[in-house]
Design a protein around this motif. Structure first.
Motif, PDB file in Angstrom:
ATOM      1  N   ASP A 118      -9.367 -19.387  42.511  1.00  0.00           N
ATOM      2  CA  ASP A 118      -8.647 -18.138  42.352  1.00  0.00           C
ATOM      3  C   ASP A 118      -7.310 -18.353  42.877  1.00  0.00           C
ATOM      4  OD1 ASP A 118     -10.499 -16.842  40.920  1.00  0.00           O
ATOM      5  OD2 ASP A 118     -11.667 -16.196  42.607  1.00  0.00           O
ATOM      6  N   ASP A 119      -7.083 -18.948  43.965  1.00  0.00           N
ATOM      7  CA  ASP A 119      -5.957 -18.929  44.599  1.00  0.00           C
ATOM      8  C   ASP A 119      -4.949 -19.765  44.084  1.00  0.00           C
ATOM      9  OD1 ASP A 119      -6.974 -17.033  46.288  1.00  0.00           O
ATOM     10  OD2 ASP A 119      -7.568 -18.341  47.919  1.00  0.00           O
ATOM     11  N   SER A 120      -5.380 -20.750  43.758  1.00  0.00           N
ATOM     12  CA  SER A 120      -4.403 -21.693  43.211  1.00  0.00           C
ATOM     13  C   SER A 120      -4.419 -22.466  41.918  1.00  0.00           C
ATOM     14  CB  SER A 120      -4.509 -23.119  44.132  1.00  0.00           C
ATOM     15  OG  SER A 120      -5.698 -23.912  43.840  1.00  0.00           O
ATOM     16  N   LEU A 121      -5.643 -22.846  41.159  1.00  0.00           N
ATOM     17  CA  LEU A 121      -5.661 -23.397  39.836  1.00  0.00           C
ATOM     18  C   LEU A 121      -5.628 -22.163  38.985  1.00  0.00           C
ATOM     19  CD1 LEU A 121      -8.358 -25.998  40.311  1.00  0.00           C
ATOM     20  CD2 LEU A 121      -5.924 -26.267  40.255  1.00  0.00           C
ATOM     21  N   LYS A 122      -6.304 -21.011  39.263  1.00  0.00           N
ATOM     22  CA  LYS A 122      -6.265 -20.065  38.064  1.00  0.00           C
ATOM     23  C   LYS A 122      -4.750 -19.377  38.047  1.00  0.00           C
ATOM     24  CE  LYS A 122     -10.873 -18.742  37.714  1.00  0.00           C
ATOM     25  NZ  LYS A 122     -11.736 -17.673  37.734  1.00  0.00           N
ATOM     26  N   ALA A 123      -3.924 -19.449  39.320  1.00  0.00           N
ATOM     27  CA  ALA A 123      -2.848 -18.838  39.160  1.00  0.00           C
ATOM     28  C   ALA A 123      -1.786 -19.926  38.376  1.00  0.00           C
ATOM     29  CB  ALA A 123      -2.313 -18.637  40.532  1.00  0.00           C
ATOM     30  N   ARG A 124      -1.897 -21.141  38.392  1.00  0.00           N
ATOM     31  CA  ARG A 124      -1.154 -22.362  37.875  1.00  0.00           C
ATOM     32  C   ARG A 124      -1.403 -22.413  36.272  1.00  0.00           C
ATOM     33  NH1 ARG A 124      -0.794 -27.362  41.372  1.00  0.00           N
ATOM     34  NH2 ARG A 124      -3.146 -26.626  42.173  1.00  0.00           N
ATOM     35  N   PHE A 125      -2.867 -21.927  36.072  1.00  0.00           N
ATOM     36  CA  PHE A 125      -3.291 -22.083  34.610  1.00  0.00           C
ATOM     37  C   PHE A 125      -3.934 -20.787  34.311  1.00  0.00           C
ATOM     38  CE2 PHE A 125      -3.348 -26.178  36.756  1.00  0.00           C
ATOM     39  CZ  PHE A 125      -2.550 -27.064  35.794  1.00  0.00           C
ATOM     40  N   PRO A 126      -3.091 -19.859  34.037  1.00  0.00           N
ATOM     41  CA  PRO A 126      -3.685 -18.348  33.572  1.00  0.00           C
ATOM     42  C   PRO A 126      -4.541 -18.588  32.381  1.00  0.00           C
ATOM     43  CG  PRO A 126      -1.247 -18.514  33.671  1.00  0.00           C
ATOM     44  CD  PRO A 126      -1.575 -19.605  34.227  1.00  0.00           C
ATOM     45  N   GLY A 127      -5.755 -18.005  32.266  1.00  0.00           N
ATOM     46  CA  GLY A 127      -6.517 -17.989  31.274  1.00  0.00           C
ATOM     47  C   GLY A 127      -7.147 -19.195  30.406  1.00  0.00           C
ATOM     48  N   GLN A 128      -6.924 -20.365  31.419  1.00  0.00           N
ATOM     49  CA  GLN A 128      -7.314 -21.557  31.111  1.00  0.00           C
ATOM     50  C   GLN A 128      -8.438 -22.128  31.933  1.00  0.00           C
ATOM     51  OE1 GLN A 128      -4.244 -24.610  30.619  1.00  0.00           O
ATOM     52  NE2 GLN A 128      -2.939 -22.888  30.651  1.00  0.00           N
ATOM     53  N   ILE A 129      -8.930 -21.109  32.902  1.00  0.00           N
ATOM     54  CA  ILE A 129     -10.186 -21.688  33.777  1.00  0.00           C
ATOM     55  C   ILE A 129     -11.194 -20.767  33.575  1.00  0.00           C
ATOM     56  CG2 ILE A 129     -10.787 -22.286  35.883  1.00  0.00           C
ATOM     57  CD1 ILE A 129      -8.318 -23.508  36.531  1.00  0.00           C
ATOM     58  N   ALA A 130     -12.442 -21.124  33.403  1.00  0.00           N
ATOM     59  CA  ALA A 130     -13.529 -20.027  33.053  1.00  0.00           C
ATOM     60  C   ALA A 130     -13.699 -19.158  34.429  1.00  0.00           C
ATOM     61  CB  ALA A 130     -14.890 -20.558  32.712  1.00  0.00           C
ATOM     62  N   ASP A 131     -14.356 -18.129  34.457  1.00  0.00           N
ATOM     63  CA  ASP A 131     -14.732 -17.186  35.718  1.00  0.00           C
ATOM     64  C   ASP A 131     -15.730 -17.961  36.463  1.00  0.00           C
ATOM     65  OD1 ASP A 131     -12.619 -15.428  35.492  1.00  0.00           O
ATOM     66  OD2 ASP A 131     -13.841 -14.040  34.168  1.00  0.00           O
ATOM     67  N   ALA A 132     -16.714 -18.448  35.770  1.00  0.00           N
ATOM     68  CA  ALA A 132     -17.927 -19.232  36.224  1.00  0.00           C
ATOM     69  C   ALA A 132     -17.680 -20.563  35.923  1.00  0.00           C
ATOM     70  CB  ALA A 132     -19.362 -18.695  35.628  1.00  0.00           C
ATOM     71  N   VAL A 133     -17.813 -21.440  36.979  1.00  0.00           N
ATOM     72  CA  VAL A 133     -17.400 -23.016  36.912  1.00  0.00           C
ATOM     73  C   VAL A 133     -18.763 -23.630  37.130  1.00  0.00           C
ATOM     74  CG1 VAL A 133     -16.225 -25.058  37.202  1.00  0.00           C
ATOM     75  CG2 VAL A 133     -15.064 -22.765  37.309  1.00  0.00           C
ATOM     76  N   PRO A 134     -19.558 -23.998  36.251  1.00  0.00           N
ATOM     77  CA  PRO A 134     -20.751 -24.775  36.528  1.00  0.00           C
ATOM     78  C   PRO A 134     -20.625 -26.211  37.329  1.00  0.00           C
ATOM     79  CG  PRO A 134     -20.219 -25.200  34.088  1.00  0.00           C
ATOM     80  CD  PRO A 134     -19.219 -24.255  34.674  1.00  0.00           C
ATOM     81  N   LEU A 135     -21.286 -26.407  38.334  1.00  0.00           N
ATOM     82  CA  LEU A 135     -20.949 -27.415  39.161  1.00  0.00           C
ATOM     83  C   LEU A 135     -22.216 -28.503  38.907  1.00  0.00           C
ATOM     84  CD1 LEU A 135     -20.023 -25.534  42.540  1.00  0.00           C
ATOM     85  CD2 LEU A 135     -18.632 -26.810  40.747  1.00  0.00           C
ATOM     86  N   PRO A 136     -22.014 -29.622  38.967  1.00  0.00           N
ATOM     87  CA  PRO A 136     -23.204 -30.829  38.977  1.00  0.00           C
ATOM     88  C   PRO A 136     -23.947 -30.805  39.936  1.00  0.00           C
ATOM     89  CG  PRO A 136     -21.142 -31.656  39.405  1.00  0.00           C
ATOM     90  CD  PRO A 136     -20.707 -30.565  39.381  1.00  0.00           C
ATOM     91  N   GLU A 137     -25.397 -31.141  39.803  1.00  0.00           N
ATOM     92  CA  GLU A 137     -26.146 -31.279  40.929  1.00  0.00           C
ATOM     93  C   GLU A 137     -25.914 -32.770  41.138  1.00  0.00           C
ATOM     94  OE1 GLU A 137     -28.585 -29.085  41.941  1.00  0.00           O
ATOM     95  OE2 GLU A 137     -27.546 -27.819  40.703  1.00  0.00           O
ATOM     96  N   PRO A 138     -26.167 -32.913  42.571  1.00  0.00           N
ATOM     97  CA  PRO A 138     -26.120 -34.238  43.170  1.00  0.00           C
ATOM     98  C   PRO A 138     -27.188 -35.253  42.550  1.00  0.00           C
ATOM     99  CG  PRO A 138     -26.441 -32.704  44.915  1.00  0.00           C
ATOM    100  CD  PRO A 138     -26.517 -31.859  43.633  1.00  0.00           C
ATOM    101  N   LEU A 139     -26.865 -36.472  42.401  1.00  0.00           N
ATOM    102  CA  LEU A 139     -27.689 -37.502  41.857  1.00  0.00           C
ATOM    103  C   LEU A 139     -28.787 -37.908  42.774  1.00  0.00           C
ATOM    104  CD1 LEU A 139     -25.046 -39.973  40.332  1.00  0.00           C
ATOM    105  CD2 LEU A 139     -26.343 -38.160  39.155  1.00  0.00           C
ATOM    106  N   ASP A 140     -29.971 -38.366  42.080  1.00  0.00           N
ATOM    107  CA  ASP A 140     -31.277 -38.873  42.735  1.00  0.00           C
ATOM    108  C   ASP A 140     -31.085 -39.951  43.361  1.00  0.00           C
ATOM    109  OD1 ASP A 140     -32.381 -36.130  42.859  1.00  0.00           O
ATOM    110  OD2 ASP A 140     -33.457 -36.617  40.947  1.00  0.00           O
TER     111      ASP A 140
END
Length: 170
Positions: free
Chosen positions: A11-33
């Motif tokens: 919210d503080d940096s990337l969304k401000a620099r790229f308005p409307g281009q980053i989703a509100d919910a960003v899925p994160l990967p799970e750690p590998l086994d």
């Protein structure tokens, strides 16, 4: 990633620099086994590279192709983000480059690059030399502008000459 996503950094940096281009919910990967993935039955090795231009970086090695996808470990004719490094963190970064070189790749895809340069394995040694040269200049305690000028003069054809990369300026 979870730590960064939870701090509001998006919210503080990337969304401000790229308005409307980053989703509100960003899925994160799970750690590998395990430190290996399979793609179409072939192994892809995950190589932990620790601290390079950021914390906890990794690279991928595809043995069947002789390929390294270096992420932020190696740069390809692009000035490196070294401004926040220390003698110890540069040594750790150099050790990471050495780990990648030890697998003797035939191609290395860098996370930061001059796209006209291809993907030669020589970028591992070139990145190592860049870090070593920067370290030598740091030992000389040059003023910021002289340090910046020395790096640009030593690597005149390299792209991304932003001072914040070399000097860590905000």
């Amino acid at each position: 990633m979870q730590q960064q996503a939870g701090t509001g950094a998006l919210d503080d940096s990337l969304k401000a620099r790229f308005p409307g281009q980053i989703a509100d919910a960003v899925p994160l990967p799970e750690p590998l086994d395990s430190p290996e993935l399979q793609l179409e039955g072939l192994p892809i090795e995950v190589i932990e590279t620790a601290h390079t231009d950021t914390l906890d970086t990794t690279s991928l090695h595809v043995p069947d192709l002789g390929l390294i996808v270096s992420g932020d470990v190696a740069y390809n004719h692009c000035h490196m983000y070294v401004g926040d490094t220390t003698t110890d963190s540069r040594a750790e970064w150099i050790a990471a480059l050495d780990r990648l070189a030890a697998v003797k790749p035939t191609a290395v895809v860098a996370g930061h690059k001059d796209p006209t340069q291809g993907n030669p394995p020589t970028i591992l040694a070139e990145s190592r030399s860049y870090l070593e040269y920067y370290g030598q200049l740091c030992e000389e305690a040059l003023p910021d502008q002289e340090l910046f000028d020395a790096m640009v003069n030593h690597y005149p054809s390299w792209v991304s000459r932003q001072q914040f990369l070399i000097l860590g300026l905000n």
